[in-house]
Design an enzyme around this catalytic site. Sequence first.
Site, PDB file in Angstrom:
ATOM      1  N   ASP A   1      53.614 -18.148  40.288  1.00  0.00           N
ATOM      2  CA  ASP A   1      53.400 -17.331  41.480  1.00  0.00           C
ATOM      3  C   ASP A   1      52.096 -17.759  42.178  1.00  0.00           C
ATOM      4  O   ASP A   1      52.057 -18.002  43.390  1.00  0.00           O
ATOM      5  CB  ASP A   1      53.308 -15.858  41.032  1.00  0.00           C
ATOM      6  CG  ASP A   1      53.523 -14.889  42.157  1.00  0.00           C
ATOM      7  OD1 ASP A   1      53.835 -15.333  43.278  1.00  0.00           O
ATOM      8  OD2 ASP A   1      53.374 -13.672  41.923  1.00  0.00           O
TER       9      ASP A   1
ATOM     10  N   ASP B   1      51.451 -20.044  45.924  1.00  0.00           N
ATOM     11  CA  ASP B   1      50.712 -19.659  47.127  1.00  0.00           C
ATOM     12  C   ASP B   1      49.640 -20.689  47.450  1.00  0.00           C
ATOM     13  O   ASP B   1      49.403 -21.015  48.614  1.00  0.00           O
ATOM     14  CB  ASP B   1      50.091 -18.257  46.973  1.00  0.00           C
ATOM     15  CG  ASP B   1      51.040 -17.179  47.492  1.00  0.00           C
ATOM     16  OD1 ASP B   1      52.256 -17.436  47.498  1.00  0.00           O
ATOM     17  OD2 ASP B   1      50.572 -16.099  47.908  1.00  0.00           O
TER      18      ASP B   1
ATOM     19  N   TYR C   1      55.371 -10.651  34.095  1.00  0.00           N
ATOM     20  CA  TYR C   1      56.127  -9.704  34.922  1.00  0.00           C
ATOM     21  C   TYR C   1      57.268  -9.078  34.118  1.00  0.00           C
ATOM     22  O   TYR C   1      58.317  -8.735  34.662  1.00  0.00           O
ATOM     23  CB  TYR C   1      56.668 -10.394  36.182  1.00  0.00           C
ATOM     24  CG  TYR C   1      55.589 -10.948  37.100  1.00  0.00           C
ATOM     25  CD1 TYR C   1      54.242 -10.653  36.922  1.00  0.00           C
ATOM     26  CD2 TYR C   1      55.921 -11.767  38.173  1.00  0.00           C
ATOM     27  CE1 TYR C   1      53.259 -11.159  37.762  1.00  0.00           C
ATOM     28  CE2 TYR C   1      54.943 -12.263  39.027  1.00  0.00           C
ATOM     29  CZ  TYR C   1      53.612 -11.963  38.810  1.00  0.00           C
ATOM     30  OH  TYR C   1      52.638 -12.469  39.649  1.00  0.00           O
TER      31      TYR C   1
ATOM     32  N   LYS D   1      48.489 -22.376  29.467  1.00  0.00           N
ATOM     33  CA  LYS D   1      47.105 -22.107  29.050  1.00  0.00           C
ATOM     34  C   LYS D   1      47.123 -21.991  27.524  1.00  0.00           C
ATOM     35  O   LYS D   1      46.705 -20.984  26.936  1.00  0.00           O
ATOM     36  CB  LYS D   1      46.627 -20.815  29.747  1.00  0.00           C
ATOM     37  CG  LYS D   1      45.155 -20.514  29.598  1.00  0.00           C
ATOM     38  CD  LYS D   1      44.257 -21.400  30.422  1.00  0.00           C
ATOM     39  CE  LYS D   1      42.799 -21.070  30.154  1.00  0.00           C
ATOM     40  NZ  LYS D   1      41.868 -22.079  30.639  1.00  0.00           N
TER      41      LYS D   1
ATOM     42  N   ASP E   1      44.295 -23.795  34.926  1.00  0.00           N
ATOM     43  CA  ASP E   1      43.074 -23.811  35.748  1.00  0.00           C
ATOM     44  C   ASP E   1      42.803 -25.218  36.273  1.00  0.00           C
ATOM     45  O   ASP E   1      42.506 -25.420  37.460  1.00  0.00           O
ATOM     46  CB  ASP E   1      41.874 -23.236  34.971  1.00  0.00           C
ATOM     47  CG  ASP E   1      41.791 -23.727  33.534  1.00  0.00           C
ATOM     48  OD1 ASP E   1      42.758 -24.350  33.062  1.00  0.00           O
ATOM     49  OD2 ASP E   1      40.757 -23.499  32.885  1.00  0.00           O
TER      50      ASP E   1
END
Length: 328
Positions: A225, A229, A125, A170, A201
């Site tokens: 982020d 969720d 971002y 990652k 993952d």
Amino acid sequence: MKLAVIPGDGIGKEVIPAAMSVLDRFNLDIEKTYLEVGYGRWERTGLAITDDDINTIKECDCVLFGAITTPNDPNYRSVLVRLRRELDLYANIRPFAPLPNVTLPCYNNKHFDFIIVRENTEGMYSGIEEIHADTAYTTRVITRKGSERIAGRACRIAAAQSSRLTIVHKANVMKSCSFFRDICIEVAKKNNISYSEMLVDAMAYDLVLHPERYEVIVTTNLFGDILSDLSAALVGGLGLCPSANIGERYALFEPVHGSAPDIAGKGIANPVAAILSVKMMLEWAGWNKEARSLRNAVDEVLKSGKTTPDLGGSCTTKEVARAVETLI
Ligand code: ATP
């Protein structure tokens, strides 16, 4: 304390007044400034937030923020992203634990209680982007300063509650992630925090199956982020999840959910996420007794079954807030 209150759009205009009426019960020394910021303002005036608003907010200590609708318009700039940058709110902190009487849509019924500490100002971002005819680029920026301070914040949280740290990345694919991971490990070692690492993952998979394995999770902006969720689903819904955006000087507290246009104006939005965001604000400000009392009141109301329709109840936003108020 000086507090800027930004209800925003949609259900933000319902849950923030509800949370404020609960806060008012404590009669604390808080000077409040209300600001109209968001999509509604943008539609009327062409500006969602002005430089004057930013200056007013910077004269306050912290912000209670509802939600802002983000239109699909390339000229619109996210208010929240701007606030996070302007106030340098580098740590996004989201606690996740089951609340009383809330059915968990989870594979296992073990108790879990973990915190996601997400870097909030850089990563994917960064805002450094290019679109050409056939190719688009987004630059993922990971800095030593940004990584050290988010790792430091996560370690402080882990130390305060004697928790383990999980570094999520990652690094098997992205060099910027190895850089982030290595700095987090350095900081954890320096602070004597026991840590492990997970690929993002694998983390998504394991959080669904074994949320009880995790205590403090530190990760980069986009991964945090997404995992946040996912975790909101683990605790039973967006209407229950509070968050804090913390910097060195300022802080901003907001429910994790958005403006929920589908239910806005009906008076049925769940105010618990906003009320628990106020609880995080009380803790940040050092009003710990009040924070505990607020949390107990929310637990009692949930146990009593006085809930909004998202939790299977038939109460309105205001009725839930009033039930919490009467227990304070
Ligand atoms: P936005 O565009 O502002 O992000 P959205 O609807 O895409 O809005 P959310 O506002 O997070 O995203 O809502 C996702 C779903 O969760 C919607 O169906 C919404 O009604 C529901 N929801 C979100 N917050 C609440 C809440 N506080 N109480 C009840 N339902 C909620």
